[in-house]
Motif scaffolding. Structure first.
Motif, PDB file in Angstrom:
ATOM      1  N   TRP A 138       0.535  -0.989  -0.346  1.00  0.00           N
ATOM      2  CA  TRP A 138       0.564   0.663  -0.150  1.00  0.00           C
ATOM      3  C   TRP A 138       1.137   1.231  -0.366  1.00  0.00           C
ATOM      4  O   TRP A 138       0.605   2.493  -0.548  1.00  0.00           O
ATOM      5  N   GLN A 166      -4.152  -1.560   4.144  1.00  0.00           N
ATOM      6  CA  GLN A 166      -4.604  -0.939   2.845  1.00  0.00           C
ATOM      7  C   GLN A 166      -3.954   0.623   2.933  1.00  0.00           C
ATOM      8  O   GLN A 166      -4.725   0.711   1.362  1.00  0.00           O
ATOM      9  N   HIS A 187     -15.232   2.102  -8.714  1.00  0.00           N
ATOM     10  CA  HIS A 187     -13.998   1.505  -9.992  1.00  0.00           C
ATOM     11  C   HIS A 187     -13.186   2.432 -10.130  1.00  0.00           C
ATOM     12  O   HIS A 187     -13.123   3.152 -10.939  1.00  0.00           O
ATOM     13  N   LEU A 189      -9.851   4.373  -6.663  1.00  0.00           N
ATOM     14  CA  LEU A 189      -9.397   3.656  -5.461  1.00  0.00           C
ATOM     15  C   LEU A 189     -10.575   4.027  -4.337  1.00  0.00           C
ATOM     16  O   LEU A 189      -9.561   3.938  -2.685  1.00  0.00           O
ATOM     17  N   PHE A 191     -13.060   3.488  -1.257  1.00  0.00           N
ATOM     18  CA  PHE A 191     -13.159   2.397  -0.686  1.00  0.00           C
ATOM     19  C   PHE A 191     -13.804   2.258   0.732  1.00  0.00           C
ATOM     20  O   PHE A 191     -13.479   2.692   1.610  1.00  0.00           O
ATOM     21  N   SER A 196      -7.971   4.338  -0.642  1.00  0.00           N
ATOM     22  CA  SER A 196      -7.022   3.073  -0.176  1.00  0.00           C
ATOM     23  C   SER A 196      -6.440   3.185  -0.572  1.00  0.00           C
ATOM     24  O   SER A 196      -6.388   3.001  -2.976  1.00  0.00           O
ATOM     25  N   LYS A 199      -6.524  -0.013  -2.416  1.00  0.00           N
ATOM     26  CA  LYS A 199      -6.803  -0.594  -3.766  1.00  0.00           C
ATOM     27  C   LYS A 199      -6.589  -0.061  -5.366  1.00  0.00           C
ATOM     28  O   LYS A 199      -6.691  -0.178  -6.649  1.00  0.00           O
ATOM     29  N   LEU A 202      -4.135  -1.806  -6.518  1.00  0.00           N
ATOM     30  CA  LEU A 202      -5.224  -3.302  -7.378  1.00  0.00           C
ATOM     31  C   LEU A 202      -5.592  -2.576  -8.608  1.00  0.00           C
ATOM     32  O   LEU A 202      -5.589  -3.572  -9.329  1.00  0.00           O
ATOM     33  N   PHE A 203      -6.039  -1.501  -8.160  1.00  0.00           N
ATOM     34  CA  PHE A 203      -7.225  -1.143  -9.904  1.00  0.00           C
ATOM     35  C   PHE A 203      -6.524  -0.773 -11.076  1.00  0.00           C
ATOM     36  O   PHE A 203      -6.429  -0.721 -12.260  1.00  0.00           O
ATOM     37  N   MET A 228     -11.542  -6.687  -0.408  1.00  0.00           N
ATOM     38  CA  MET A 228     -11.344  -6.738  -2.282  1.00  0.00           C
ATOM     39  C   MET A 228     -11.073  -7.834  -2.916  1.00  0.00           C
ATOM     40  O   MET A 228     -11.011  -7.426  -4.108  1.00  0.00           O
ATOM     41  N   LEU A 231     -13.195  -6.749  -6.793  1.00  0.00           N
ATOM     42  CA  LEU A 231     -11.954  -6.477  -7.799  1.00  0.00           C
ATOM     43  C   LEU A 231     -10.725  -8.095  -8.330  1.00  0.00           C
ATOM     44  O   LEU A 231     -10.521  -7.784  -9.237  1.00  0.00           O
TER      45      LEU A 231
END
Length: 476
Positions: A138, A166, A187, A189, A191, A196, A199, A202-203, A228, A231
């Motif tokens: 993170w 996170q 859709h 960041l 959360f 996050s 996230k 990840l995204f 998560m 996703l």
């Protein structure tokens, strides 16, 4: 391939966990495979002190204040340091103060790490520009978001070392961090109403990796996904989630050459392991007796690591004549429980609170069994060190533990693949059954030596991981 790693700690300069070991070893392994690899890290006091002289690449004003980017070659790897003392020159760990309180400006401290990674991707260093930016956990999660916002000047990879952490911050920091407002959505960041950093990684990354194949599957399930999982399941279905197993840095973890040991040894000649065992027993206040089966724990003392299960199984372990050596720190209740066990069972249980890198080598070399009974474990390096040192791992079947340790079941002993003791359920009973299997094998020295020999011969070097990442970068 020009690759920039973005991380918050780096062994041997600064370490709080396995992330540092990976960041310290993977770039060198990738350079050996022909890639042009550099690392970006905040200029924390230990990092500045360890690297020494640097030269200025450039300076700029950012949302976090005036920043100098400095560069140095350290142990053959190019290191960029983000030098802004008001953010990074502090006592305590990289993440919290000496009272273990998270710094209130961590959003700025680690947002800046990602911002500077994006600056390098956009050509801030006139002499070097990465084609791939590979960020870790993170702390570097906003990197890919910033790179997308700047028109994708580089391909991006994000590695999850532990999904449980996170990097959650208040939405009010969105403008301060100069994140485009349209990124703050499901859709994106956002959360549960917060930013996050995890996230974001990840995204927005072109590809997501985890540190073992089994963990890559586990985190798509609610039990391991920490919210998560949907996703991650989507990323998996897109072919953009991969598990690449961590390795062992053999320049540091090799019993034949390890200068930290009382005596060095190899799979071909294990006699000197007994010297290390006697040292460990003395150092931990255990009865010095080579016939006793010594179990060891080298870990953060948390329930995630399953150390409450060790306490639950301790009576069985001691009743069968075993000893326990513990090195670690963490949860105050667990710390006190282990100290109480040591006081109650002198000569059988030894505990040292804190973490000492040199002593961790001596424990792993001196023990017979290394215990890693984690409830979840993205990869785990401790069991890999145990295998390398002929100290058989006792682990729960999860994450990287499942990928690296083969149980001493009869069929595995028969075909020569057994390397440790594996249990299924997160219960004291399941752990105790594995402890009993360890004692059964210990009572058969010839079989024990055979398993040791096999375990020490398994190749968990970084070359395999370096080649896997190289293939991934080339595909991107």
């Amino acid at each position: 391939m020009q690759v920039l790693h973005v991380c918050s700690e780096l062994f041997p300069l600064l370490k709080t966990g396995g992330l540092a070991d990976v960041a310290g070893a993977l770039p060198a392994a990738q350079i050996a495979e022909g890639d042009d690899v550099r690392v970006l890290i905040p200029a924390f006091p230990d990092v500045k002190k360890g690297i020494g002289e640097t030269h200025l690449v450039g300076s700029l004003d950012t949302f976090a204040g005036h920043v100098e980017l400095r560069y140095a070659l350290y142990q053959g790897v190019g290191i960029y340091l983000i030098d802004t003392p008001k953010l990074y020159d502090r006592p305590g760990s990289p993440y919290h103060d000496q009272a273990s309180n998270a710094y209130v400006d961590n959003h700025l401290r680690f947002g800046l790490l990602s911002w500077m990674a994006c600056e390098l991707a956009c050509g801030f260093d006139p002499n070097w520009k990465p084609e791939v930016v590979h960020s870790h956990d993170w702390h570097a999660g906003l990197t890919s978001a910033y790179i997308v916002a700047r028109g994708r000047p580089a391909k991006t990879v994000f590695t999850v070392h532990n999904l449980a952490f996170q990097g959650l911050f208040f939405a009010q920091h969105l403008q301060e961090l100069q994140i485009p407002p349209e990124f703050f959505q499901m859709h994106g960041l956002e959360f549960y109403g917060q930013i996050s950093f995890l996230k974001a990684g990840l995204f927005y990354s072109d590809h997501v990796t985890t540190v073992s194949p089994t963990y890559a599957k586990e985190i798509t399930q609610p039990a391991f996904g920490y919210g998560m999982e949907a996703l991650l399941l989507e990323r998996q279905s897109e072919g953009k989630l991969t598990g690449i197993l961590n390795g062992v840095d053999e320049a540091i973890w090799e019993p034949r050459t390890d200068v930290l040991l009382s005596a060095r040894y190899s799979a071909e000649d294990l006699r000197a392991k007994a010297v290390n065992k006697a040292y460990l027993q003395r150092a931990m206040g255990l009865d010095v007796d080579d016939s006793r089966l010594v179990f060891a724990v080298v870990s953060r003392l948390t329930n995630q690591k399953g150390l409450d299960l060790v306490l639950e199984g301790l009576p069985d372990l001691l009743e069968q004549g075993g000893q326990l050596a513990v090195l670690g720190a963490g949860d105050a209740v667990l710390q006190q429980a282990f100290l109480a066990a040591a006081a109650e069972h002198p000569g059988q249980v030894g505990v040292q609170l804190g973490y000492h890198e040199a002593f961790s080598h001596r424990i792993i070399a001196g023990a017979d069994v290394i215990m890693v009974p984690s409830r979840f474990e993205p990869c785990g390096l401790t069991q890999l060190y145990g295998l390398k040192y002929g100290t058989l791992p006792l682990v729960r079947r999860t994450g990287g533990l499942a990928d690296t340790v083969v149980d001493c079941a009869l069929e595995n002993l028969a075909d020569g693949t057994a390397s440790g003791f594996v249990f299924e359920e997160s219960t004291g009973k399941s752990l105790s059954n594995a402890i009993r299997r360890a004692f059964v094998l210990w009572s058969r020295p010839k079989h024990w030596r055979h398993v040791q020999h096999h375990a020490m011969g398994i190749d968990f070097g970084w070359k395999v991981a370096a080649q896997a990442y190289q293939n991934l970068y080339q595909r991107l």
